[in-house]
Design a protein around this motif. Structure first.
Motif, short mmCIF file in Angstrom:
data_model
loop_
_atom_site.label_atom_id
_atom_site.label_comp_id
_atom_site.label_asym_id
_atom_site.label_seq_id
_atom_site.Cartn_x
_atom_site.Cartn_y
_atom_site.Cartn_z
N VAL A 1 0.74 -1.38 0.06
CA VAL A 1 -0.20 0.18 0.18
C VAL A 1 0.59 1.31 -0.07
CG1 VAL A 1 -0.60 0.09 2.82
CG2 VAL A 1 -1.92 1.20 1.08
N TYR A 2 0.67 1.98 -1.06
CA TYR A 2 0.77 3.82 -0.93
C TYR A 2 0.96 4.64 -0.37
CZ TYR A 2 4.35 1.47 -5.14
OH TYR A 2 5.23 0.52 -5.84
N VAL B 1 -3.56 3.85 -2.76
CA VAL B 1 -2.82 4.08 -2.38
C VAL B 1 -3.70 5.56 -1.69
CG1 VAL B 1 -1.86 6.67 -3.17
CG2 VAL B 1 -1.47 5.02 -5.02
N LYS B 2 -3.10 5.59 -0.08
CA LYS B 2 -3.81 6.34 0.70
C LYS B 2 -3.73 7.74 0.67
CE LYS B 2 -7.39 4.32 2.83
NZ LYS B 2 -9.02 4.11 2.31
N GLU C 1 0.74 12.26 1.21
CA GLU C 1 -0.08 13.42 2.39
C GLU C 1 -0.85 13.95 1.38
OE1 GLU C 1 1.50 17.95 3.63
OE2 GLU C 1 3.16 15.96 3.54
N GLY C 2 -2.04 13.72 1.42
CA GLY C 2 -3.38 14.24 1.29
C GLY C 2 -3.44 13.79 0.18
N MET C 3 -5.25 13.58 -0.38
CA MET C 3 -5.88 13.42 -1.68
C MET C 3 -4.96 13.28 -2.69
SD MET C 3 -8.19 11.01 -0.41
CE MET C 3 -9.35 11.47 0.58
N MET C 4 -4.64 15.24 -3.24
CA MET C 4 -4.50 14.70 -4.24
C MET C 4 -3.43 14.11 -5.31
SD MET C 4 -5.59 17.16 -6.94
CE MET C 4 -6.51 18.15 -6.30
N ASP C 5 -2.28 13.75 -4.15
CA ASP C 5 -1.22 13.39 -4.34
C ASP C 5 -1.87 12.10 -4.40
OD1 ASP C 5 0.42 15.32 -4.58
OD2 ASP C 5 1.05 15.26 -2.21
N ALA C 6 -2.36 11.49 -3.83
CA ALA C 6 -2.80 10.19 -3.50
C ALA C 6 -3.57 10.22 -4.55
CB ALA C 6 -3.48 9.99 -2.33
N ALA C 7 -4.49 10.26 -5.41
CA ALA C 7 -4.83 9.85 -6.30
C ALA C 7 -3.76 10.80 -7.79
CB ALA C 7 -5.84 11.37 -6.80
N SER C 8 -3.05 11.28 -7.91
CA SER C 8 -1.97 11.48 -8.65
C SER C 8 -0.86 10.07 -8.71
CB SER C 8 -1.15 12.97 -8.44
OG SER C 8 -1.96 13.90 -8.26
N LEU C 9 -0.68 9.34 -7.50
CA LEU C 9 0.36 8.19 -7.42
C LEU C 9 -0.65 7.21 -8.20
CD1 LEU C 9 3.17 6.81 -6.82
CD2 LEU C 9 2.63 6.82 -4.56
N PHE C 10 -2.06 7.30 -7.60
CA PHE C 10 -2.79 5.43 -8.39
C PHE C 10 -3.06 5.70 -9.45
CE2 PHE C 10 -7.13 4.74 -9.25
CZ PHE C 10 -6.58 2.78 -8.47
N GLN C 11 -3.03 6.90 -10.40
CA GLN C 11 -3.10 6.91 -11.30
C GLN C 11 -2.29 6.47 -12.52
OE1 GLN C 11 -5.09 10.90 -13.50
NE2 GLN C 11 -3.27 11.05 -14.77
N ALA C 12 -1.19 7.67 -11.84
CA ALA C 12 0.41 6.76 -12.24
C ALA C 12 0.84 5.76 -12.18
CB ALA C 12 1.63 8.06 -11.48
N LEU C 13 0.55 4.92 -11.00
CA LEU C 13 0.48 3.21 -11.57
C LEU C 13 -0.03 2.40 -11.99
CD1 LEU C 13 1.45 3.64 -6.96
CD2 LEU C 13 3.21 2.78 -9.60
N GLY C 14 -0.91 3.37 -12.61
CA GLY C 14 -2.11 2.42 -14.05
C GLY C 14 -2.66 1.93 -13.00
N THR C 15 -3.84 2.13 -11.94
CA THR C 15 -4.22 2.28 -10.67
C THR C 15 -4.40 0.56 -10.40
OG1 THR C 15 -6.61 1.51 -13.10
CG2 THR C 15 -5.91 3.97 -12.36
N ASN C 16 -3.29 0.10 -10.46
CA ASN C 16 -2.96 -1.49 -10.49
C ASN C 16 -2.27 -1.44 -8.28
OD1 ASN C 16 -3.06 -2.28 -12.71
ND2 ASN C 16 -1.71 -1.64 -13.16
N TYR C 17 -2.44 -0.23 -8.02
CA TYR C 17 -1.89 -0.53 -6.23
C TYR C 17 -2.61 0.16 -5.59
CZ TYR C 17 2.51 -3.18 -8.24
OH TYR C 17 3.38 -3.43 -8.37
#
Length: 535
Positions: A151-152, A173-174, A155-171
């Motif tokens: 799990v990743y 991210v909270k 800090e903050g929801m905007m970065d969580a959504a950004s990382l989730f998107q960068a990871l191809g929505t495969n991991y």
């Protein structure tokens, strides 16, 4: 802003006809009665406001927090796809003019708003009025721990959504609410956050490791030391900046190869290897100009203690002085001196002696050699190289361990590269605690000073008196802490005047360069009172 020509003062009681300066923004000042215009409670002449119009009141700007949106969607302006923005509850909200004025971010306990006017200097985030706190919330979609071993966290929801998107929505991210989380983040709500995170085999922090970010990482590491990793943020400070800059692929590959997190005092990553090799210069040295010592030790060495052992009567202070003046020959070296057996004027006169090449150590010596006091002063100033020589003293009431503080001050504030202490037993005498206390004091001082020298990358040179059997008085532990140890000896009872004034060097410990043994001699000239290698 343009100033108008000076005119009559508008304030009651002031009769100045040309002392008032007014500008086209509606502000002024009378330089006769010293009153500002406008000001609270001012009393004006009847014509004042007509001649000097008051500044117009600006209408308040838009309320990013209280305006109800006329329309909302998930077309995110900060690089997120519509599906990801919807999944993380990041809604774009528009006012009645169609202007996107804020984002509404859904957390488990409330809604957080982010205003979109980047030019406004006020706070960018605020919670919904009447909403609850999310200080202990773990934000983002519900992910089943069984779907991933990792799990990743950001800090903050905007970065969580950004990382989730960068990871191809495969991991999964909270989001943690901020880098300022406390231990209650893991202990509130029946330890729900702790238990959820602990259900994963790996926990990866992908946030900026500034002081606040490091504090958050340290807290999480302390709770999950065996499974905590981090994503090095190099090109941009957070995940959303990667997305907006078009560097999504770089973020993805960095996140897929996280590094094991270690506290500041542990180093076990590729980044740590590179940083250490590029930025640290182990055992940096500066030549003394003495052939024997420079051949064995390359000079005086930074990053540790150099320990010089001298029997009583061998001229140990003058040996230290020889090394001090040698360091000042390097343009980029500053030194700090603690000579506990002499006055400051003695130190300065001795340095002037080396500068002039004749003995001016006392007023009589200077007079006998035809050197005026003004010449001594000029020579001393030249010898000390302005602010590159720092002299400090131990006060009568100082604890010996205070030396650590003074050394840190000399290095960090005054820029000293080498600290010379003559001689170390005098510190033990300050403790007034007997032989056992003196030994204990110098043992503690030595170990902490060695660590300080390494931390600050400075060289600390101790000279120590030894007993007749060659043992270091009270300070045997300092030899263990030193990276270089030298013995000096001189046959003061020799009938040969040359030998009587010759000091021998012997290196018996050399951790940096391993060379041991005889390191040559140095000669004391009784006429000039100067030490030199050749005689």
């Amino acid at each position: 802003m343009a100033e108008q020509p000076k005119g009559p003062c508008p304030f009651d009681g002031c009769e100045s006809s040309d002392g008032f300066q007014f500008n086209d923004e509606g502000f002024g000042r009378c330089f006769v009665c010293n009153q500002d215009y406008p000001s609270r409670g001012m009393k004006l002449k009847s014509w004042a406001k007509e001649k000097y119009p008051l500044p117009e009141k600006k209408e308040p700007g838009p309320s990013y927090w209280s305006i109800d949106p006329s329309r909302a969607d998930f077309e995110n302006p900060r690089g997120l796809t519509e599906d990801v923005a919807r999944m993380y509850g990041i809604q774009s909200q528009y006012d009645s003019t169609g202007r996107l004025y804020r984002l509404a971010i859904k957390w488990p306990g409330t809604v957080q708003y982010r205003k979109m006017d980047e030019a406004d200097d006020g706070p960018k985030y605020r919670n919904k009025a009447g909403g609850g706190s999310f200080a202990y919330d773990l934000g983002g979609p519900e992910f089943n721990a069984g779907t991933s071993k990792r799990v990743y966290l950001t800090e903050g929801m905007m970065d969580a959504a950004s990382l989730f998107q960068a990871l191809g929505t495969n991991y999964p991210v909270k989001a943690i609410p901020s880098a300022s989380i406390t231990k209650e983040f893991l202990t509130k709500n029946q330890k729900k956050n702790f238990e959820y995170l602990n259900s994963f085999k790996e926990i990866v922090y992908a946030g900026e490791l500034d002081p606040a970010g490091k504090a958050a990482a340290e807290l999480l590491y302390s709770a999950f030391p065996e499974k905590f990793y981090f994503v090095p943020m190099t090109k941009h400070k957070d995940a959303n900046e990667f997305i907006q800059a078009g560097d999504e692929a770089e973020l993805k590959w960095a996140a897929l190869k996280p590094q094991r997190y270690t506290p500041d005092n542990f180093f076990c990553s590729d980044a740590a290897v590179e940083e250490a090799i590029r930025t640290e210069n182990p055992y940096e040295y500066f030549a003394t100009g003495h052939r024997g010592i420079d051949e064995k030790c390359r000079g005086l060495v930074k990053g540790g203690l150099t320990f010089i052992k001298a029997p009583r009567g061998t001229g140990k202070t003058e040996v230290i002085r020889y090394f001090e003046t040698a360091m000042l020959k390097h343009d980029d070296v500053s030194i700090a001196l603690l000579h506990m057996e002499e006055m400051k004027s003695t130190t300065y006169r001795a340095m002037a002696t080396y500068e002039l090449g004749v003995n001016v150590r006392t007023k009589d010596d200077a007079r006998d050699n035809g050197i005026s006091e003004d010449e001594v002063i000029r020579a001393a100033k030249a010898a000390t190289k302005a602010e590159r020589t720092i002299i400090f003293e131990m006060r009568v009431h100082d604890d010996p361990m205070k030396l650590l503080e003074y050394v840190r001050l000399a290095a960090s504030v005054y820029g000293a590269h080498f600290i010379f202490v003559d001689h170390v037993q005098r510190l033990a005498y300050l403790s007034n605690s007997g032989v056992d206390g003196a030994t204990s004091t110098l043992t503690a001082l030595g170990s902490q000073m060695a660590q300080l020298a390494k931390e600050l990358n400075i060289g600390v040179v101790f000279i120590s008196q030894v007993n007749e059997d060659g043992r270091t008085k009270y300070a045997a532990a300092l030899e263990e802490e030193a990276i270089i140890c030298m013995k000096i000896s001189r046959d003061v009872e020799s009938e040969d005047v040359l030998e009587q004034n010759t000091t021998h060097f012997y290196v018996d410990k050399n951790r940096p360069f391993a060379k041991l043994g005889d390191a040559g001699t140095i000669y004391y000239d009784p006429d000039t009172t100067i030490l030199r290698e050749d005689f």
